[in-house]
Enzyme design. Sequence first.
Site, PDB file in Angstrom:
ATOM      1  N   GLU A 200      30.794  38.503  41.791  1.00 33.61           N
ATOM      2  CA  GLU A 200      31.377  37.160  41.664  1.00 33.61           C
ATOM      3  C   GLU A 200      30.958  36.516  40.339  1.00 33.61           C
ATOM      4  O   GLU A 200      30.518  35.367  40.270  1.00 33.61           O
ATOM      5  CB  GLU A 200      30.956  36.284  42.849  1.00 33.61           C
ATOM      6  N   ALA A 201      31.121  37.289  39.267  1.00 30.08           N
ATOM      7  CA  ALA A 201      30.623  36.873  37.952  1.00 30.08           C
ATOM      8  C   ALA A 201      31.365  35.681  37.373  1.00 30.08           C
ATOM      9  O   ALA A 201      30.893  35.078  36.403  1.00 30.08           O
ATOM     10  CB  ALA A 201      30.704  38.050  36.980  1.00 30.08           C
TER      11      ALA A 201
ATOM     12  N   ASN B  71      41.257  40.446  45.789  1.00 31.61           N
ATOM     13  CA  ASN B  71      41.490  41.578  46.678  1.00 31.61           C
ATOM     14  C   ASN B  71      41.947  42.844  45.951  1.00 31.61           C
ATOM     15  O   ASN B  71      42.779  43.597  46.447  1.00 31.61           O
ATOM     16  CB  ASN B  71      42.503  41.207  47.765  1.00 31.61           C
ATOM     17  N   ALA B  72      41.360  43.075  44.768  1.00 29.70           N
ATOM     18  CA  ALA B  72      41.672  44.289  44.020  1.00 29.70           C
ATOM     19  C   ALA B  72      40.612  45.361  44.197  1.00 29.70           C
ATOM     20  O   ALA B  72      40.747  46.462  43.674  1.00 29.70           O
ATOM     21  CB  ALA B  72      41.822  43.959  42.533  1.00 29.70           C
ATOM     22  N   GLY B  73      39.527  45.039  44.921  1.00 29.60           N
ATOM     23  CA  GLY B  73      38.478  46.025  45.159  1.00 29.60           C
ATOM     24  C   GLY B  73      37.313  45.934  44.199  1.00 29.60           C
ATOM     25  O   GLY B  73      36.615  46.926  43.977  1.00 29.60           O
TER      26      GLY B  73
ATOM     27  N   THR C   4      34.336  44.340  44.505  1.00 27.70           N
ATOM     28  CA  THR C   4      33.043  44.558  45.136  1.00 27.70           C
ATOM     29  C   THR C   4      32.916  45.992  45.625  1.00 27.70           C
ATOM     30  O   THR C   4      31.830  46.582  45.571  1.00 27.70           O
ATOM     31  CB  THR C   4      32.831  43.566  46.293  1.00 27.70           C
TER      32      THR C   4
ATOM     33  N   ALA D 235      42.563  40.079  39.766  1.00 26.40           N
ATOM     34  CA  ALA D 235      42.972  39.041  40.704  1.00 26.40           C
ATOM     35  C   ALA D 235      42.229  39.299  42.022  1.00 26.40           C
ATOM     36  O   ALA D 235      41.416  40.212  42.139  1.00 26.40           O
ATOM     37  CB  ALA D 235      44.488  39.077  40.894  1.00 26.40           C
TER      38      ALA D 235
END
Length: 210
Positions: free
Chosen positions: A89-90, A12-14, A16, A10
């Site tokens: 951002e796959a 903001n899970a880290g 990147t 989901a």
Amino acid sequence: MAKLYFYYSAMNAGKTTTLLQSAYNYHERGMRTLILTPALDSRYGEGVVASRIGLKANARRFGSGENLLALIQADIAAHGALHCVFADEAQFLTRSQVWQLSDVVDKLNIPVLAFGLRTDFRGELFEGSRYLLAWADNLEEIKTICHTGRKATMVVRVDEHGRVVTEGPQVEIGGNDRYVSVSRAEFKKISEGSGRIELQQSVLPLGESR
């Protein structure tokens, strides 16, 4: 043998942060990597991938109609051997591009690590995520939590008052503060109009000065 990996979560899970840490690990060992990022995502400048905690790296932008196998072959011809390809951002990949990334693995024997969302704010799969879930060799969930304390698996889009938005385009770049990760149970509750989301602070508190 090289593999195609899909790391999904989901918001903001880290994702990147994990991508950039992995790329750094390769570079620390003297190995060359290529980071790909969709051209439509220019939040941090063109050709830059950045995490919310301040890590960043240069990336190769690609359009929705671009052949990623050909792009990577051209990069190798120009700069030498690649040891790993990363795709940020796959979820924005097309079906054809996911297939091309699988060719990078199968034909060039280069591992590909793709990072992205699984579903949009309506609970529907993104095109890229759908085919990565179908074709990737390894699926890894990067976990985060809902404000209820449960594991967050869904994403909702909210307005400035914290009310859930159920209509609009699937892709809306920027405005991360308008997206909140929630559990499936909470997604159902707020989608039915029986709850609201408190927008969360985006940075860690620094503590009180003394």
